[in-house]
Design a protein around this motif. Structure first.
Motif, PDB file in Angstrom:
ATOM      1  N   ARG A 128       0.829  -1.210   0.000  1.00  0.00           N
ATOM      2  CA  ARG A 128       0.000   0.000   0.000  1.00  0.00           C
ATOM      3  C   ARG A 128       0.861   1.256   0.000  1.00  0.00           C
ATOM      4  N   PHE A 129       1.917   1.253   0.825  1.00  0.00           N
ATOM      5  CA  PHE A 129       2.782   2.426   0.890  1.00  0.00           C
ATOM      6  C   PHE A 129       3.463   2.677  -0.456  1.00  0.00           C
ATOM      7  N   ALA A 130       3.982   1.627  -1.072  1.00  0.00           N
ATOM      8  CA  ALA A 130       4.663   1.773  -2.362  1.00  0.00           C
ATOM      9  C   ALA A 130       3.696   2.242  -3.434  1.00  0.00           C
ATOM     10  N   THR A 131       2.459   1.781  -3.381  1.00  0.00           N
ATOM     11  CA  THR A 131       1.449   2.220  -4.347  1.00  0.00           C
ATOM     12  C   THR A 131       1.142   3.696  -4.176  1.00  0.00           C
ATOM     13  N   TYR A 132       1.049   4.141  -2.931  1.00  0.00           N
ATOM     14  CA  TYR A 132       0.779   5.559  -2.643  1.00  0.00           C
ATOM     15  C   TYR A 132       1.871   6.457  -3.232  1.00  0.00           C
TER      16      TYR A 132
END
Length: 447
Positions: A128-132
């Protein structure tokens, strides 16, 4: 996973050699966030702690040790991100600036600061963090998005035919703003540069300044609309980045409407932490100076950006003083606030000239021609008339598109089949233009 993979492939297509840097920044900041979120664990332990003096003393020691560790991690995280940005931005004048580093660095900093202050829970999911960080619609030039605003949509969002249709409409408007307005009216600025600033008349200098003002607006506004459209297609609601800035009645109002997500970032993470306007007028002026100096440095390392920032700071401070004296209220009573708008329309192009011309000697020459204080060399008589004949229609279209009129018409008739047919035609006209004229990169990719 699909969005993350697609975003990384998108970035690699544009700048493969800097993909490892993006991945490194994502990994480093993910672990920084985990460490900065340790306060949540302390709060849970404190809630379950036994009562008693010895227990409280032990808890206070743990708290002090944890806060010290978090403070060190926070400073290291800030130094890492700012250091990486500064290293690339100031090496050979930013010649090796990785795509999007200014924007994804600010997003990382906003996430880390929010976690450190307790405004945002740490994200445990690396995916999720990398996608953000790497979402391709806004990876390269914003808008700058707070994690709290998109977290729910990253976890669960609706991908619908209606969202695809609405997003494509907004994307088409952004594409048209870029291809049919920014790129076309910007040709006048290029022509003036080729001619030489010493060889243009005063009216042509003003027309060129206005052309650049329209070019940078529709270029960046177009990108922002395209990002919002792509986001809507994917089920995301990205924040608005522009709100008709050329309809502003002051420089302060202009920058409340221009690149709003960057302005919000500096307000939340620089201006307010410094004290904002809560410590008297003198301190407020100093805080504003700090914000505009940082904004100038963020845009570039050459002296012209400092001139640009200082001119804006000077105008905003002056406006504050005039407002305190009641002058602003008198001017606002004029129908249409025409005097206030004329002031903005005259002042902003001058500041954009300072933004555009990095060579200080050439900047002095151009400003001299604008205000007719330096002699021209072989100035062609009537050069401005020829420019107006060639670009007058684009100036008119840009002026209309700078008002809320087109937006109101779009919102009212966006589901009308005639408007949808016009948008479809507009899309393919833009595609044809791109095929005929080749690639013309977005201006803010350089920042």
């Amino acid at each position: 996973m699909t969005l993350l993979s697609g975003s990384l492939i998108f970035y690699a297509y544009g700048e493969l050699k800097f993909l490892p840097l993006l991945l490194l920044s994502i990994v480093m900041n993910y672990f920084f966030g985990l460490h900065l979120g340790r306060r949540e664990q302390y709060r849970t332990e404190q809630a379950n702690a036994e009562t008693g003096i010895e227990s409280r003393l032990r808890t206070n020691k743990v708290k002090a040790k944890l806060n010290k560790r978090r403070r060190i991690v926070f400073l290291v995280a800030i130094a890492y991100n700012v250091g990486m940005l500064a290293a690339f931005k100031y090496v050979r004048g930013g010649a090796y600036l990785p795509l999007g580093i200014s924007f994804y660095t600010f997003q990382m900093l906003s996430y880390l600061i929010d976690v450190y202050r307790g405004d945002q829970r740490k994200e445990l999911s690396f995916l999720r963090f990398a996608t953000y960080i790497s979402m391709f619609p806004q990876l390269l030039s914003g808008p700058i998005v707070h994690y709290a605003k998109v977290r729910k949509e990253i976890i669960s969002r609706e991908f619908t035919a209606k969202g695809l249709q609405e997003g494509l409409k907004v994307f088409t408007l952004g594409l048209a703003a870029k291809v049919l307005l920014a790129d076309r009216v910007g040709l006048l600025w290029q022509e003036v540069q080729v001619t030489g600033f010493e060889s243009i008349s005063t009216p042509l200098a003003w027309l060129a300044a206005i052309a650049y003002s329209l070019k940078i607006y529709f270029d960046f506004y177009g990108y922002s609309l395209m990002a919002m459209g792509l986001g809507r297609m994917l089920g995301f609601t990205l924040p608005e980045n522009f709100r008709h800035p050329y309809m502003a009645t002051s420089v302060r109002d202009f920058y409340r409407r221009w690149h709003m997500t960057l302005g919000r970032w500096f307000r939340e993470y620089v201006y307010i932490p410094l004290g904002g306007n809560r410590r008297g007028e003198y301190r407020t002026v100093c805080h504003l100076l700090a914000v505009w100096l940082l904004t100038s440095v963020w845009h570039g390392s050459t002296a012209n950006f400092l001139v640009w920032g200082c001119l804006l700071w000077l105008a905003i401070v002056t406006e504050r003083q005039l407002e305190a004296l009641g002058v602003t209220r008198i001017l606002d009573k004029v129908p249409g606030k025409i005097f206030s708008r004329l002031y903005v329309w005259a002042y902003i192009p001058v500041t954009w000239v300072c933004f555009a011309i990095t060579d200080m000697e050439q900047l002095q020459v151009f400003l001299g021609r604008m205000f007719h204080v330096s002699p021209g060399i072989r100035v062609a008589q009537g050069d401005w008339h020829k420019a107006l004949m060639n670009y007058g229609l684009l100036f008119f279209a840009g002026a209309i598109a700078s008002t809320p009129l087109l937006r109101k018409l779009f919102e009212r008739f966006q589901n009308n089949w005639i408007l949808m047919a016009l948008l479809a035609a507009l899309f393919w006209v833009c595609v044809w233009r791109l095929q005929m004229e080749g690639q013309n990169p977005f201006m803010y990719l350089n920042f």
